[in-house]
Write a protein that holds these residues in place. Sequence first.
Motif, PDB file in Angstrom:
ATOM      1  N   HIS A 134       0.836  -1.307  -0.081  1.00  0.00           N
ATOM      2  CA  HIS A 134      -0.058   0.057  -0.004  1.00  0.00           C
ATOM      3  C   HIS A 134       0.820   1.148  -0.093  1.00  0.00           C
ATOM      4  CE1 HIS A 134      -3.733  -2.285   0.323  1.00  0.00           C
ATOM      5  NE2 HIS A 134      -3.426  -2.491   1.534  1.00  0.00           N
ATOM      6  N   LEU A 135       1.993   1.123   0.802  1.00  0.00           N
ATOM      7  CA  LEU A 135       2.805   2.403   0.963  1.00  0.00           C
ATOM      8  C   LEU A 135       3.260   2.737  -0.617  1.00  0.00           C
ATOM      9  CD1 LEU A 135       4.099   4.592   2.456  1.00  0.00           C
ATOM     10  CD2 LEU A 135       6.013   2.877   3.084  1.00  0.00           C
ATOM     11  N   ALA A 136       3.825   1.775  -1.043  1.00  0.00           N
ATOM     12  CA  ALA A 136       4.547   1.680  -2.549  1.00  0.00           C
ATOM     13  C   ALA A 136       3.524   2.115  -3.786  1.00  0.00           C
ATOM     14  CB  ALA A 136       4.974   0.358  -2.899  1.00  0.00           C
ATOM     15  N   SER A 137       2.643   1.757  -3.356  1.00  0.00           N
ATOM     16  CA  SER A 137       1.337   2.172  -4.400  1.00  0.00           C
ATOM     17  C   SER A 137       1.038   3.664  -4.249  1.00  0.00           C
ATOM     18  CB  SER A 137       0.087   1.222  -4.335  1.00  0.00           C
ATOM     19  OG  SER A 137      -0.852   1.742  -5.009  1.00  0.00           O
ATOM     20  N   CYS A 138       1.104   4.072  -2.992  1.00  0.00           N
ATOM     21  CA  CYS A 138       0.704   5.414  -2.861  1.00  0.00           C
ATOM     22  C   CYS A 138       1.717   6.340  -3.061  1.00  0.00           C
ATOM     23  CB  CYS A 138       0.255   5.631  -1.372  1.00  0.00           C
ATOM     24  SG  CYS A 138      -1.493   4.806  -0.946  1.00  0.00           S
ATOM     25  N   MET A 139       3.042   6.030  -2.869  1.00  0.00           N
ATOM     26  CA  MET A 139       4.379   6.841  -3.445  1.00  0.00           C
ATOM     27  C   MET A 139       4.439   6.854  -4.725  1.00  0.00           C
ATOM     28  SD  MET A 139       6.219   7.614  -0.735  1.00  0.00           S
ATOM     29  CE  MET A 139       7.807   7.701  -1.536  1.00  0.00           C
ATOM     30  N   ALA A 140       4.100   5.675  -5.516  1.00  0.00           N
ATOM     31  CA  ALA A 140       4.146   5.903  -6.774  1.00  0.00           C
ATOM     32  C   ALA A 140       2.870   6.943  -7.288  1.00  0.00           C
ATOM     33  CB  ALA A 140       3.764   4.641  -7.398  1.00  0.00           C
ATOM     34  N   LYS A 141       1.994   6.834  -6.864  1.00  0.00           N
ATOM     35  CA  LYS A 141       0.825   7.892  -7.324  1.00  0.00           C
ATOM     36  C   LYS A 141       1.061   9.213  -6.882  1.00  0.00           C
ATOM     37  CE  LYS A 141      -4.104   7.948  -6.945  1.00  0.00           C
ATOM     38  NZ  LYS A 141      -5.430   7.360  -6.211  1.00  0.00           N
ATOM     39  N   TYR A 142       1.438   9.418  -5.757  1.00  0.00           N
ATOM     40  CA  TYR A 142       1.618  10.860  -5.273  1.00  0.00           C
ATOM     41  C   TYR A 142       3.014  11.413  -4.821  1.00  0.00           C
ATOM     42  CZ  TYR A 142      -3.343   9.920  -3.950  1.00  0.00           C
ATOM     43  OH  TYR A 142      -4.620   9.827  -4.025  1.00  0.00           O
TER      44      TYR A 142
ATOM     45  N   GLN B 109      14.079  -7.400   6.130  1.00  0.00           N
ATOM     46  CA  GLN B 109      14.402  -6.132   5.231  1.00  0.00           C
ATOM     47  C   GLN B 109      14.465  -6.579   3.869  1.00  0.00           C
ATOM     48  OE1 GLN B 109      17.900  -4.292   6.912  1.00  0.00           O
ATOM     49  NE2 GLN B 109      16.955  -3.332   8.743  1.00  0.00           N
ATOM     50  N   ARG B 110      14.923  -7.694   3.507  1.00  0.00           N
ATOM     51  CA  ARG B 110      14.956  -7.918   1.887  1.00  0.00           C
ATOM     52  C   ARG B 110      13.492  -8.429   1.519  1.00  0.00           C
ATOM     53  NH1 ARG B 110      18.465 -12.321   3.872  1.00  0.00           N
ATOM     54  NH2 ARG B 110      16.986 -13.908   2.859  1.00  0.00           N
ATOM     55  N   VAL B 111      12.646  -8.820   2.451  1.00  0.00           N
ATOM     56  CA  VAL B 111      11.184  -9.022   2.017  1.00  0.00           C
ATOM     57  C   VAL B 111      10.368  -7.775   1.829  1.00  0.00           C
ATOM     58  CG1 VAL B 111       8.953  -9.950   2.944  1.00  0.00           C
ATOM     59  CG2 VAL B 111      11.010 -11.199   3.179  1.00  0.00           C
ATOM     60  N   THR B 112      10.831  -6.696   2.906  1.00  0.00           N
ATOM     61  CA  THR B 112      10.145  -5.580   2.901  1.00  0.00           C
ATOM     62  C   THR B 112      10.608  -4.668   1.447  1.00  0.00           C
ATOM     63  OG1 THR B 112      10.009  -5.233   5.179  1.00  0.00           O
ATOM     64  CG2 THR B 112      10.124  -3.296   3.800  1.00  0.00           C
ATOM     65  N   SER B 113      11.983  -4.514   1.387  1.00  0.00           N
ATOM     66  CA  SER B 113      12.260  -4.188   0.195  1.00  0.00           C
ATOM     67  C   SER B 113      11.987  -4.591  -1.001  1.00  0.00           C
ATOM     68  CB  SER B 113      13.935  -4.122   0.027  1.00  0.00           C
ATOM     69  OG  SER B 113      14.464  -5.283  -0.093  1.00  0.00           O
ATOM     70  N   THR B 114      11.816  -6.004  -1.212  1.00  0.00           N
ATOM     71  CA  THR B 114      11.312  -6.553  -2.379  1.00  0.00           C
ATOM     72  C   THR B 114       9.679  -6.330  -2.619  1.00  0.00           C
ATOM     73  OG1 THR B 114      12.732  -8.612  -1.946  1.00  0.00           O
ATOM     74  CG2 THR B 114      11.089  -8.942  -3.534  1.00  0.00           C
ATOM     75  N   ALA B 115       9.136  -6.503  -1.458  1.00  0.00           N
ATOM     76  CA  ALA B 115       7.514  -5.856  -1.817  1.00  0.00           C
ATOM     77  C   ALA B 115       7.296  -4.454  -2.203  1.00  0.00           C
ATOM     78  CB  ALA B 115       6.922  -6.272  -0.091  1.00  0.00           C
ATOM     79  N   PHE B 116       8.180  -3.708  -1.601  1.00  0.00           N
ATOM     80  CA  PHE B 116       8.154  -2.173  -1.999  1.00  0.00           C
ATOM     81  C   PHE B 116       8.438  -2.079  -3.494  1.00  0.00           C
ATOM     82  CE2 PHE B 116       9.481   2.036  -2.582  1.00  0.00           C
ATOM     83  CZ  PHE B 116       8.390   2.793  -1.811  1.00  0.00           C
ATOM     84  N   LEU B 117       9.311  -2.843  -4.133  1.00  0.00           N
ATOM     85  CA  LEU B 117       9.753  -2.858  -5.421  1.00  0.00           C
ATOM     86  C   LEU B 117       8.909  -3.393  -6.136  1.00  0.00           C
ATOM     87  CD1 LEU B 117      13.540  -3.361  -5.052  1.00  0.00           C
ATOM     88  CD2 LEU B 117      12.446  -1.232  -5.285  1.00  0.00           C
ATOM     89  N   ALA B 118       8.291  -4.542  -5.723  1.00  0.00           N
ATOM     90  CA  ALA B 118       7.276  -5.376  -6.755  1.00  0.00           C
ATOM     91  C   ALA B 118       6.183  -4.431  -6.834  1.00  0.00           C
ATOM     92  CB  ALA B 118       7.067  -6.572  -5.812  1.00  0.00           C
ATOM     93  N   GLU B 119       5.882  -3.785  -5.690  1.00  0.00           N
ATOM     94  CA  GLU B 119       4.649  -2.929  -6.008  1.00  0.00           C
ATOM     95  C   GLU B 119       4.604  -1.755  -7.037  1.00  0.00           C
ATOM     96  OE1 GLU B 119       0.762  -2.022  -5.643  1.00  0.00           O
ATOM     97  OE2 GLU B 119       1.718  -3.811  -5.114  1.00  0.00           O
TER      98      GLU B 119
END
Length: 1631
Positions: A1297-1305, A1328-1338
């Motif tokens: 959700h955070l990555a999506s909103c960052m990409a949008k705004y 930390q690897r999971v978090t960064s991957t989840a962010f980049l994937a989104e």
Amino acid sequence: MTRPYIKKLSFTLLDSITDKDPVVQEQVCSALCSLGESQPGETLRACEEYLRQHDKLAHPYRAKVLRAMETILSSHIHELDKDTAGIVILLASSEMTRTKELDCDWQQAASSVLVAVGKRFINQVMEEVLSRFQPGVLPHASVLHTLASLSVSNAFGMVPFLPSILSTMLPMLGMAKQDALRVVFCCALQHFSESTLEYLANLDQAPDPTVRKDTFAADVFGAYDVLFHHWLQSRDAKLRLAVVAALGPMSHLLPSEKLEEQLPKLLPVVLGLYKKHAETFQISKSLGQILEAAVSVGSRTLEVQLDALLVALHAQICVPVESSSPLVRSGQKEVLRCFTVLACCSPDRLLAFLLPRLDTNSERLRVGTLQILRHIINSAAAQMEVKKPFILSSMRLPLLDTNSKVKRAVVQVISAMAHHGYLEQPGGEVMVDYIVQQCALPPEEPEKPGPDGEELAADSVRAVSIRTLYLVSTTVDRMNSVLWPYLLEFLTPVRFTAALTPLCRSLVHLALKRQEAGADDFLVQYNSNANLPSPFAMTTRLLVVSSNPYLGDGRGAASLRLLKVMHQNIHPLLGQRWETTMPVLLEHLDEHTEETLSLKEWEEKLLVFLRDTLAVVSDNTWICQLSQEMCKQLPSYNGAPQEKNFLYKCIGTTLGAASSKEVVRKHLRELLETARYQEEAEQEGLACCFGICAIAHLEDTLAQLEDFVRSDVFRKSVGIFSIFKDRSEHEVERMKSALILCYGHVAAQAPRELVLAKVESDILRSMFQCFNTKDPALKLCLVQSLCMVCQAMCSSAQASSFQFSRKAELVTQMMEFIRAEPPDCLRTPIRKKAMLACTYLVNLEPVLEEQLQADVIHSCLHSVMALPPEPEEEDGTCQEPLYLDTVRALEDLLTSLLRRNMTPQGLQVMVEHLSPWIKSPRGHERARALGLGACLLHFFLEHLHVSTLVPFHNLGLLIGLFAPRCADTWATTRQEAVGCVHSLLYLQLGYEGFSRDHRDDVAERLLTLKDGLVHPDPTILFHTCHSIAQVIAKRLPSDQLISLLLTMFESLGDPDKNCSRASTVMINCLLKEGGNVLLEKVPEIVSVLRAKLRDTQEEHVLPAAQHSVYLLASQHCEAVVSSLLGSPLPFDSHTCALWRALAVEPSLTTQVLGLLLEKMSRDVPFKESRAFLLGSTADRVATLLPLAATCALYEVLSAPSSGAVVLELYPQLFVALLLRVSCTVGVQLPRNLQGKERRSTSPAKPARNLDPCSSAVDALQALLLRGGSQDVLRCVELKGGWELLRTSAGHEDGVAHLASCMAKYAGPRLPLVMKALACTQSSVYEIQRVTSTAFLAELLSSNVVNDLMLLEPLLDNLTTRLKDSSASVRRLVLRGLANIASGSPDKVRAHGPQLMTAMVSGLDDGDEPHSLVALEAMVGLARLLDLVEPWDLRLVLLHTTIRIRPFFDSEKVEFRTASIRLFGHLNKACHGDCEDVFLEQVVGGLVPLLLHLRDPQASVASACKFALCMCVPHLECAELAAAFHKYLQEGRSVHFGEFLNSTCKHLMHHFPDLLGRLVSTNLFYFKSSWDDVRAAAPMFTGFLVLHAEPEQKPQVDLEQLIAALQLLLKDPVPGVREKAAETLGRLVKFA
């Protein structure tokens, strides 16, 4: 093959007839009927053979089979061949007579089969039945029953057989010894007789019209002889009833002479049965038939038997009814039918029997007799015509009866009499009188329901009487002369009040009829009938009852309508006027209801109507007569205070219109002498009367009051009362109260030019004698009357020159009354009335002394301000009307006092009185005081007249008092405070010489700031207060600044903390120009700050403390940061405020943030510790320094001034805090901090939760807010992302959700953020690897990565992570690769091979059967398929389809959903030459998809809908596609049976060759673990068979299918067994 096949299907179904579930049994029978619909003959034969082979099948199940056979026969009797009919007849006959023991349902079912066949094959049936009906041998009971049923169902076919049947039956009657068999014989004879009578009555339609009654006479008489002389004497009650039921219709077939001969014996015996049987319907019915037969032959025996008949029948009507069943009511009707027969042949003897029984002690006998009387009045009108006077005279006794049931019966008799002309006879008026009396019963009539519940409210005596009166007066024309004008006599007597509405409605209808007939018929001759009410009595009565218009079913409208219709009879001049005024009144009533109508307004409309009427008549004699009648009717309303009060007003209005002073004085004197003073409502009514009368007769009114006070009547009353000491005071006070109220109303209503002369001499003189009373009611009357007197004095034109000598005395007395009121409640309007009186007194001369004026202000303020808060007082709603009226009275009093001294000093005096209340610790008191202050200032400003320029010397003091209230905790107080400051600034402008209409832009800004005070958010409040202070600073004279500051410093200790903080804000704003001085004293301020932080909780010291910390940090940044980091965790609110002070200046903020980031990342984020030595899992405990740095970061980032620096350090801060969040998920506080949190009792409470993850999330939120990413913050909040981030289970979704909103705004910030995140690939922490991957994937789900040219490096980065040791990382990589379909669909083709390879490898990831990586691969493939190159798809199509097929039936709902939805997408994406390759997969998946529409999980069913819609184009069938489109729309519920039926129809029509494959696939699901799917599979099979052509039969292995269905018939779920049975029924198609 047809016969063996049908037989096998039937036998399979019949084997399940013994199922325990009734629904399944019914479905089996329904399936049998379905077989019968197609193959009736074969099915009937199969059923016959099954029953024959299964001799031991239990009777209930045999009955069900026979019932199914009966159903088939009923529908297909005309298709039945003779041979099959013969087989069925033999079976039914055998089943029916198989055992001599009677089993009703089984043998009845067999009998019904014979009856059904007999409708067409009557001769064959009769042949079989008669073969079992042989002479000299007693037949089976069912044989007789069948013959009887055949005679009912086919009378024309049976009657020709009856002579031979009867001749055979007669000898058998003597042989029948068992009562049960005799009952059947009787039933047969009854039906034979009824059929014969029907046949004879319809000879024109009969096949043999030569049949005559004589044909049956001898046999019927023979049967009669046995039944009557032998069987009727049986002890068996059932047999006796059967005998008497047969004798009724048989009596019509007896020879006339035999009937006459038997009647003397027959009638007594039948009557005797009444004593032996509780259920008498059949006895009464047969008796009626016998009586009709006797009358038809002119029998003389009835005369002899009449008395016995009447006694017995009368007893039946009068017997208590224990139930209201249809059978009981039918029995009553049959008895009444007997009375009708007797009334027609012997009316005299019937009446001679009935009428004396009206005088008996038994309620039941009286009610029953009246019921019979009403019936014969209606049903034997011709015979009763000459008996009318006799019947009328006999009703005298019932009219006196008080029993409610008897009353209701009497009303019903009177109703019947009215319709037949009885009431036109002499004495008929008595009946009308009785009806009206019952209409006048109270609506809540005390009638308790009887045990049978028959006495309902709608059938109460009153309700029945009202309906009867209206119907008789409106529908029976002959009653017009009886009811008119007789009903007018009932209008005025009080005992008929409850009947007024129905009376008026009936009279209106009658009057309109009379008007149509002519004026002579309509005008009432009062002289000829002394009992009729006079026009004056009628007018008074109807007008008074109209004052409460909705009482008594709307008597107001009814009365007014009657009054309007009667205008000619009241006064000839009123007609035209009332034609215009009366409809307005009626329309007003129609527009309102009892809840919405204002009675006060309605009464005023009626009084206006009365005044208008009196003005139109303008005849003193007529008016005096009307007033006399009104006074005469006063005692009639002693029990109705509201109506009596209104009548008093009417009397006052009428006397005011009278020109005869003698009459006026006489009536006023009588009213004073006869009034019931102990009743409060009457006091008010009497006073209103005198007040209204005083408008035209002031002198006479005052004279009568004075005479009465001096008269013996008043003194005798006092003397008599003195005998009873306790009572005497009370009664005397009541009389005094009434007289004082009279004086008050007289003063209020009298002409203004005459009031002043009479006040002190006549009116107040009597009041002063009562001021020492303690009686609260008398007090209230005194205050109320004084209020009216003072108001009248003030409104006089001479008031300004009038010197009221007793003004101070009255004011003092009012204050005593106010102080005597309880301080903690507001129960009476004494406060309000006393303050209103003082308000009027203040305006009179002379002026009050200062001390008395101060006492008035103090006492009145205390009496209102100290009251407890009203409900929901803060938002100004739901307050009691009495409280609001009291506050308004106080405002009026204070403004009246201020008007006397319109100077700054006078205003200050008022405000000083308010000051303690303005500073009160109780919010409701402050709100009230501010409201009063605003009212006074507004009044002062509106009435300000400055003749010379003088200084407004106390402006600073007044502003200092009101301004801090702009931040009060009560919203109403804040709004009022701004208004007060606004008024004070305009007062200053006024004293500076500006005109009143001048508008100052600076001062007007205050009004725009009001909106900022609506919301209780302190930030908004103090910002608004700062703006208010700016406005004050611009308009405040410099010499007023000191007094303003001194006053505001006092407010720092205000009990309302908001006001204290607002004082600080305003002081800082006002002292802004002296900032240099403040900076020089920073050490002192810091010292004061620490002392305040240690000793107090006042927050006004915080601004100084923050400034001090800022100065220190500018010189010693690292030392300050280190020192503050060493503060105990959690930081208290003061420490947090000091941290925020470090963000004031950008360069300082940059240093602080750099230091905090370095300290947060220097140490490990957590340490692992085990709670127990042998514990299997380790707890993660946060390290202190990173935790403290995180908390400090939050505080610094929260400061608005840190924005510029945050923008510079945004990427580093964002990545650091995101990773801090990830590595604190599930991390605990150290134990010492957990205990400290629980024990914390510090006055400065922690600002936030110290949880490691929450503190990191809060800091991240603060970063987004301060970094200009508010939209990101809000977006994540709306999606619930912040809460997800904090939890282990939802962390990945939160990051997405955070990555999506960052990409949008926040797209422009992503390159640097991605660069920082890419370095985390090698992090030692998996999370930390999971978090960064989840962010980049989104991020890949947004096109922004393409726009920023980040797609290629992002894909490369993710692809390298496919080899990560963490399955979660690999799963998230697949999700990210699939996200390209959403973010950059145009790039999918270019990377197709790479993406498809990754996804297919994901399908094969690991050895787990339910690998989450495989699930992610299926979801991702579904998203990508539409976008890849066909060739890329073709390479993996078959492999993918085969790989996902096992998941269709997975136990896990997610896998079923994903695989089925992917299958749909594969269908959608497949085209060109892929279709041939894929068609086989479509056909193979059709059955699972259709069956999983019944999946227990909605998501699976939805996926099936989608997949089916995608599959159908491959089948190239337009009809099937249309059906799928119709039924499978998303969001619409599917009627599965209807849809499946339609689908199978099209499949079999277009793809008949698929039948075998579809059926065999369905067989697999017969063993499904889901009940609904297991039930759907046989249903699917059944529909396929239903729509298949017979030539497709070879495709189906019927043996296997039937065997499978047989197994399903034993399934534990009834629904499955039901569907299996239904499908078996459909297999008839392959017969």
